[in-house]
Design a protein around this motif. Structure first.
Motif, PDB file in Angstrom:
ATOM      1  N   ASN B 159       6.006  20.693  -5.956  1.00 35.59           N
ATOM      2  CA  ASN B 159       4.832  20.900  -6.800  1.00 35.59           C
ATOM      3  C   ASN B 159       3.817  21.715  -6.018  1.00 35.59           C
ATOM      4  N   ASP B 162      -2.916  23.765  -8.087  1.00 40.60           N
ATOM      5  CA  ASP B 162      -3.378  24.523  -9.251  1.00 40.60           C
ATOM      6  C   ASP B 162      -3.890  25.880  -8.780  1.00 40.60           C
ATOM      7  N   GLY B 165      -6.542  27.383 -12.264  1.00 34.37           N
ATOM      8  CA  GLY B 165      -6.565  26.251 -13.188  1.00 34.37           C
ATOM      9  C   GLY B 165      -5.225  25.929 -13.829  1.00 34.37           C
ATOM     10  N   ARG B 166      -4.162  26.541 -13.345  1.00 31.33           N
ATOM     11  CA  ARG B 166      -2.846  26.307 -13.942  1.00 31.33           C
ATOM     12  C   ARG B 166      -1.958  25.553 -12.954  1.00 31.33           C
ATOM     13  N   LYS B 167      -1.146  24.676 -13.489  1.00 34.57           N
ATOM     14  CA  LYS B 167      -0.203  23.930 -12.647  1.00 34.57           C
ATOM     15  C   LYS B 167       0.902  24.882 -12.163  1.00 34.57           C
ATOM     16  N   THR B 168       1.319  24.707 -10.919  1.00 35.42           N
ATOM     17  CA  THR B 168       2.346  25.603 -10.382  1.00 35.42           C
ATOM     18  C   THR B 168       3.488  24.834  -9.725  1.00 35.42           C
ATOM     19  N   GLU B 187       3.772  29.674 -12.359  1.00 38.38           N
ATOM     20  CA  GLU B 187       3.039  28.944 -13.403  1.00 38.38           C
ATOM     21  C   GLU B 187       4.050  28.131 -14.211  1.00 38.38           C
TER      22      GLU B 187
ATOM     23  N   SER C   2      -9.570  30.029  -8.158  1.00 35.73           N
ATOM     24  CA  SER C   2      -9.241  29.731  -6.760  1.00 35.73           C
ATOM     25  C   SER C   2      -9.690  30.890  -5.873  1.00 35.73           C
TER      26      SER C   2
END
Lengths: 160, 341, 208
Positions: B159, B162, B165-168, B187, C2
């Motif tokens: 995992n 972010d 703001g996106r999960k990667t 992403e 980020s």
């Protein structure tokens, strides 16, 4: 053929060779040099960074052991700290200033020519993998670089 | 999660060895390619099957995504370091990139319109017209996955943090000792690469990008993929080759089109005290570099630099030394050398 | 949003030219940590490559390689320069591998060259198929070569690696291993013969 087998038997037994046999062995070694090339081409893998960091720790302990000139060491440490801080500041400033290369770039002669050819290939492949642009030959010119006088009027960024 | 198959059975190796010419020539055009067409394709598919969904998405959706965003790109080339801030719009195989203030290439614009690329250089009011890159950067990742099947590389996933703001999901490729070769943060829902890092053998990062903004629902129009600059001089890769050769003081020798290799860029580079003409080509999704210079080269030393998939072939022609470097078998490089004119 | 952190520009280890090496040796004798770091940069991969092929366990190889550099660092004052730095490092590496082997009370697996049938193993090299282009390393060939090294006796393997991979002179190998030059040559020939036989099998598709 029999003589050759005799020689091989002697080699396996690590027995002393006559002058003629020594000459023959030299010739055999010459003719088998292509096998040597196979061995030469075996890759060498760099140990990983954790390994290196562990080694550095051990070495740094050893490096300090015989030196007990505290006064000089403290003074030197101060210089190192100040130097490192200056370097860090310089690095940050430098990082924020994009490099504008001339077309005919000089690669520093810090390694040999052959190493640099390979490094050049590796770097250009990596550059094209990350940069979208492949026209690396025309990234800029020796002329004055663009100053931003002609801004683009497209509204591409509105969509962001 | 680690996916590293034990050392491949030698019997299988024999089968591969019996068809040496096939190696380096499979060259599927799609990023996934004909996965079932040969041991390498199967190896890739087997590894991919065991990887999480975002990695599969990355390969499956490459060239089909639609987004806009901003990313910071850094890389090293010929002893210089570059940093660019790219504003980009992507619509399948079409894209537009503008280099924002603060970039090494500030003011330049690149538009890829399926197969055709136009690249505007404001400082000389010049438009370079060439062939768009296709799937080379994803092909490299595909090759890495293939290589992980025989244990030469390790592919792991985890995992990721972010990004914008996106999960990667982090896909890491490392050598057998654990030294990173490439890292890609993908992403999770779209398969878009949000961050990528490339390392050299010494563990130095030589290229990286990271998105700082991303819009998955952008307004895009056909006009975005057009560059109209009145009075701009139009040049192509052959013009650039001639210019670079002039600058290097070298009569250029290049791979002809019959070779199948596409010339992407030419540079005049000074290495030590030698002028070197450097040409980069694309063939079968792999990058090749042709170096041309005067004088000899230590082949033993060059051969020692051959690492992993990268091989070299050297010959002399027209009073010059030429060295072809690429991720191909040496006999394939030797074949290509015959197309040098 | 980020933040992008630029982390480019790390230094790449450089190959040492003789002038730089001499300067480093001078500093290393004074136990200069940074100078020795450059020596490690230059030789760590090669030493690890040698050690890894001499001991069976990769983890052990990493430990032994660390030990090589630690020993070199502490003993640098005694390095008299009569041999090259590289030869000296490989001498330490060889001795440590031998020590390890003895301490573990096991000998490295040895498949004697005598085991092969002399008729089917003709020890003949005048074969035009062994041209340089044929000899260029492929991934598959590399595995076969590694396999051949694994099944080779340590005494042959030592000479083969030191001579052909590290390009040490016969005399340097002789003093490292403690045998006459003639024996080094004999072992080198037998090692190459073993390697050739293994590669031939590979080429014929007979290796299972």
């Amino acid at each position: 053929m029999k003589e050759e087998q005799n020689l091989i038997t002697k080699l396996k037994g690590e027995m002393a060779l006559s002058a003629e046999e020594s000459t023959e062995l030299d010739a055999l070694l010459d003719s088998s040099s292509s096998i040597g090339n196979v061995i030469r081409d075996l890759p060498h893998e760099e140990p990983n960074l954790v390994w290196r960091s562990q080694l550095n720790e051990k070495l740094s302990v050893l490096a300090e052991k015989p030196k007990r000139r505290i006064g000089l060491w403290k003074w030197a440490s101060g210089v190192v700290v100040v130097g490192a801080a200056s370097l860090a500041v310089w690095s940050v400033v430098n990082t924020r200033t994009p490099v504008i290369a001339t077309t005919n770039t000089t690669i520093a002669d810090s390694t040999n020519f052959e190493d640099q050819l390979m490094q050049s290939h590796v770097e250009s492949a990596a550059a094209m993998d990350v940069s979208s642009a492949y026209a690396l030959d025309v990234v800029s010119s020796k002329e004055t670089s663009y100053t931003g006088e002609e801004e683009w009027s497209t509204s591409d960024l509105e969509s962001l | 999660m680690e996916y590293q198959r034990p050392r491949i059975a030698l019997g299988l190796l024999m089968a591969v060895a019996l068809a040496p010419m096939a190696m380096g020539q499979h060259g599927p055009r799609g990023p996934q390619g004909p996965a079932g067409a040969g041991p390498k394709g199967r190896a890739f598919q087997e590894v991919l099957d065991r990887l999480p969904a975002p990695v599969k998405l990355m390969f499956a959706r490459f060239g089909k995504q639609r987004y806009s965003g901003q990313r910071v790109v850094e890389f090293r080339l010929d002893g210089e370091r570059y940093k660019n801030i790219e504003n980009l719009i992507v619509d399948g195989l079409r894209s537009r990139i503008e280099f924002a203030a603060g970039s090494s290439w500030y003011g330049q614009v690149i538009v890829d319109n399926r197969n055709r690329r136009t690249h505007f250089f404001p400082d000389r009011n010049e438009i370079f017209v060439g062939v768009s890159p296709r799937d080379e950067s994803i092909m490299r990742l595909r090759q890495f996955l293939q290589s992980s099947a025989n244990g030469r590389l390790k592919v792991t996933t985890d995992n990721g943090p972010d990004i914008v703001g996106r999960k990667t999901t982090l896909l890491q490729v490392a050598d057998p000792n654990g030294n990173p070769v490439q890292r890609v943060w993908i992403e999770n829902t779209t398969g878009i690469q949000l961050k990528r890092e490339i390392f050299d053998r010494a563990g130095s990062k030589i290229g990286a990008f990271e998105f700082t903004r991303l819009n998955l629902d952008p307004k895009i129009s056909d006009e975005d993929f057009v560059i109209n600059r009145r009075g701009a001089k139009v040049v192509d890769s052959q013009d650039r080759l001639r210019a670079a050769a002039r600058e290097a003081g070298i009569t250029p020798i290049a791979l002809t089109q019959d070779s199948g290799a596409l010339l992407q860029n030419s540079r005049a580079v000074k290495i030590g005290d030698r002028n070197v003409l450097t040409q980069t080509y694309i063939l079968e999704g792999r990058r090749l570099t042709l170096f041309q210079f005067k004088g000899n080269i230590d082949m033993k030393r060059l051969a020692r630099q051959e690492k992993g998939l990268i091989k070299t072939y050297r010959w002399e022609q027209g009073g010059y030394s030429l060295v072809l470097v690429g991720e191909m078998m040496p006999d394939r490089l030797a074949q290509l050398a015959k197309f040098a004119k | 949003m980020s933040q992008y952190l630029g982390v480019m520009g790390l230094q790449i280890p450089k190959r040492l030219d003789s002038e730089t090496e001499q300067a480093l040796i001078h500093q290393c004798r004074k136990r200069n940590f940074d100078a020795f770091g450059k020596v490690v940069d230059a030789y760590q991969a090669r030493v690890l490559g040698f050690v890894k092929r001499m001991v069976r366990n990769p983890e052990e190889a990493l430990d032994v390689t660390q030990e090589v550099f630690i020993k070199a660092f502490t003993a640098f004052e005694r390095f008299d320069g009569r041999c090259s730095l590289k030869t000296w490092l490989f001498r330490i590496a060889y001795n440590l591998c031998v020590d390890r082997s003895r301490k573990a009370e096991r000998s490295l697996t040895e498949v004697s060259i005598e085991a092969s049938d002399p008729e089917s193993d003709p020890l003949e090299f005048a074969d035009e198929r062994w041209s340089p282009i044929e000899m260029l390393m492929t991934d598959e060939l590399q595995l076969v070569v590694e396999e051949a090294l694994r099944t080779m006796s340590p005494k042959l393997k030592t000479v083969l690696l030191l001579h052909d991979a590290e390009e040490l002179a016969y005399e340097e190998i002789a003093s490292t291993v403690g045998v006459p030059v003639g024996t080094v040559k004999s072992r080198l020939f037998l090692a190459r013969a073993h390697m050739k036989a293994h590669i031939e099998e590979y080429r014929r598709g007979e290796v299972q």
